[in-house]
Design a protein around this motif. Structure first.
Motif, PDB file in Angstrom:
ATOM      1  N   TYR A  30     -58.316 -41.574   4.800  1.00 20.47           N
ATOM      2  CA  TYR A  30     -58.094 -40.534   3.790  1.00 20.47           C
ATOM      3  C   TYR A  30     -57.977 -39.109   4.310  1.00 20.47           C
ATOM      4  CZ  TYR A  30     -59.661 -44.411   0.874  1.00 20.47           C
ATOM      5  OH  TYR A  30     -59.789 -45.640   0.282  1.00 20.47           O
ATOM      6  N   LEU A  31     -58.371 -38.839   5.558  1.00 19.65           N
ATOM      7  CA  LEU A  31     -58.398 -37.439   5.987  1.00 19.65           C
ATOM      8  C   LEU A  31     -57.017 -36.803   6.018  1.00 19.65           C
ATOM      9  CD1 LEU A  31     -59.944 -35.008   6.897  1.00 19.65           C
ATOM     10  CD2 LEU A  31     -59.911 -35.880   9.248  1.00 19.65           C
ATOM     11  N   PHE A  34     -55.917 -36.174   2.528  1.00 22.19           N
ATOM     12  CA  PHE A  34     -56.729 -35.082   1.987  1.00 22.19           C
ATOM     13  C   PHE A  34     -56.190 -33.732   2.462  1.00 22.19           C
ATOM     14  CE2 PHE A  34     -60.206 -32.103   2.976  1.00 22.19           C
ATOM     15  CZ  PHE A  34     -60.706 -31.860   1.705  1.00 22.19           C
ATOM     16  N   CYS A  35     -55.862 -33.646   3.759  1.00 20.27           N
ATOM     17  CA  CYS A  35     -55.376 -32.387   4.324  1.00 20.27           C
ATOM     18  C   CYS A  35     -54.076 -31.931   3.664  1.00 20.27           C
ATOM     19  CB  CYS A  35     -55.171 -32.533   5.827  1.00 20.27           C
ATOM     20  SG  CYS A  35     -56.708 -32.673   6.769  1.00 20.27           S
ATOM     21  N   ALA A  38     -54.501 -32.524  -0.862  1.00 26.92           N
ATOM     22  CA  ALA A  38     -55.626 -31.900  -1.552  1.00 26.92           C
ATOM     23  C   ALA A  38     -55.852 -30.461  -1.098  1.00 26.92           C
ATOM     24  CB  ALA A  38     -56.902 -32.717  -1.324  1.00 26.92           C
ATOM     25  N   PHE A  97     -64.752 -32.575   4.555  1.00 31.04           N
ATOM     26  CA  PHE A  97     -64.080 -32.607   3.258  1.00 31.04           C
ATOM     27  C   PHE A  97     -64.519 -31.462   2.351  1.00 31.04           C
ATOM     28  CE2 PHE A  97     -63.653 -36.856   4.903  1.00 31.04           C
ATOM     29  CZ  PHE A  97     -62.381 -37.239   4.502  1.00 31.04           C
ATOM     30  N   VAL A 169     -61.695 -40.437  -6.737  1.00 31.18           N
ATOM     31  CA  VAL A 169     -60.825 -39.256  -6.643  1.00 31.18           C
ATOM     32  C   VAL A 169     -59.932 -39.139  -7.873  1.00 31.18           C
ATOM     33  CG1 VAL A 169     -58.924 -38.221  -5.337  1.00 31.18           C
ATOM     34  CG2 VAL A 169     -60.879 -39.233  -4.130  1.00 31.18           C
ATOM     35  N   LYS A 177     -59.226 -32.541  -4.539  1.00 31.97           N
ATOM     36  CA  LYS A 177     -60.071 -32.023  -3.464  1.00 31.97           C
ATOM     37  C   LYS A 177     -61.540 -32.223  -3.806  1.00 31.97           C
ATOM     38  CE  LYS A 177     -61.497 -27.724  -1.236  1.00 31.97           C
ATOM     39  NZ  LYS A 177     -61.270 -26.255  -1.121  1.00 31.97           N
ATOM     40  N   PHE A 180     -62.606 -35.925  -3.575  1.00 34.33           N
ATOM     41  CA  PHE A 180     -62.950 -36.366  -2.218  1.00 34.33           C
ATOM     42  C   PHE A 180     -64.326 -35.837  -1.803  1.00 34.33           C
ATOM     43  CE2 PHE A 180     -58.366 -37.259  -1.509  1.00 34.33           C
ATOM     44  CZ  PHE A 180     -58.493 -38.496  -0.921  1.00 34.33           C
TER      45      PHE A 180
END
Length: 283
Positions: A30-31, A34-35, A38, A97, A169, A177, A180
């Motif tokens: 997920y990173l 996410f970056c 999100a 996060f 999420v 954001k 997460f």
């Protein structure tokens, strides 16, 4: 006669990989998404941050192993590292996060620094945890049970993450954001509990024989001459490379091509379930 391991100790050791693989799955799955989706960081910059973190992990692990080999306290070789680093590792996971609402250059600096520190803490914890198995018992049958419960714990940790994070999420949409951040905070408590159980309930029984110690440079010089070691490294690199490509790209594929982001949870979980089933059949 060597003391036999209890079921409590074996399960506690498995809890260690429940935490470690759970964190690895959270980051690897997920990173990147996410970056970009999100936090709004450029894909190329986000990919570079992930590359730096994984490179640091790979380069530091042999050095950490060398330091660990020379360590000896009244509490053992590995357990002091597990006890101490589980807390900063968990905290850094949450901070990864918790990117602040600032300019993109500041976001990149923050995320790059925190993720690098997390990768270092994760490398130390992983090396100490995997080494602990060989110090808990000399008996091959007991080591087999420990390894089976380690694999089961890892699979359960990964399954829990992939099956639930996107659903959590989704409830915060469009502010994903915060979704997460909420999810990683909840999992942090679970992983911390599992890590503490591993450190508390396991015991180092095997005392290493005194032999001539090689420094890191000497040890690397010996291992690089081993063809089997080089082949094993290449296989492991290829495996992780494929795994990262599949997991990091899967959510994008589901969201932008299939039009249903939540399908990613199903696809990510399928591999974890198959793995857990094969491990259960061997216990």
């Amino acid at each position: 006669m060597e003391e036999k391991l209890t079921l409590k100790e074996i399960m506690s050791y498995g809890a260690g990989d429940f935490a470690q693989n759970g964190m690895f799955t959270f980051i690897s799955s997920y990173l990147l998404f996410f970056c970009t989706d999100a936090v709004g960081i450029d894909l190329e910059a986000a990919g570079l941050i992930l590359l730096i973190g994984r490179t640091a992990d790979a380069l530091l692990s042999p050095f950490i192993g060398s330091v660990l080999d020379r360590s000896q306290t009244v509490n053992g070789k590995c357990k002091p590292y597990i006890r101490f680093f589980i807390f900063p590792e968990i905290l850094l996971l949450v901070l990864v996060f918790a990117v602040p609402e600032l300019q993109e250059s500041v976001k990149l600096l923050y995320l790059g620094t925190v993720y690098l520190l997390f990768s270092i803490a994760y490398a130390i914890m992983s090396v100490a945890y995997f080494t602990l198995l060989s110090l808990m018992t000399r008996r091959e049958d007991e080591r087999l049970r420990l390894n089976l419960f380690k694999n089961l714990g890892a699979s359960m940790g990964g399954t829990l993450v992939t099956a639930s994070v996107l659903k959590i999420v989704e409830r915060f949409s469009p502010k994903i954001k915060y979704g997460f951040l909420f999810a990683v905070t909840g999992f942090a408590f679970v992983f911390m509990t599992a890590g503490v159980l591993c450190a508390k309930n396991t015991k180092e029984r095997v005392k290493a024989k005194r032999t001539e110690k090689l420094n890191f440079i000497q040890a690397f010089g010996v291992t690089r001459k081993s063809r089997a070691w080089i082949v094993l490294c290449l296989i492991h690199f290829s495996e992780l490379f494929f795994y990262s490509m599949r997991t990091q790209g899967l959510i994008y594929y589901c969201k932008y091509y299939l039009g249903r982001e939540n399908i990613g949870a199903v696809l990510l979980t399928m591999t974890q379930i198959v793995t857990k089933g094969s491990v259960l059949g061997r216990i």
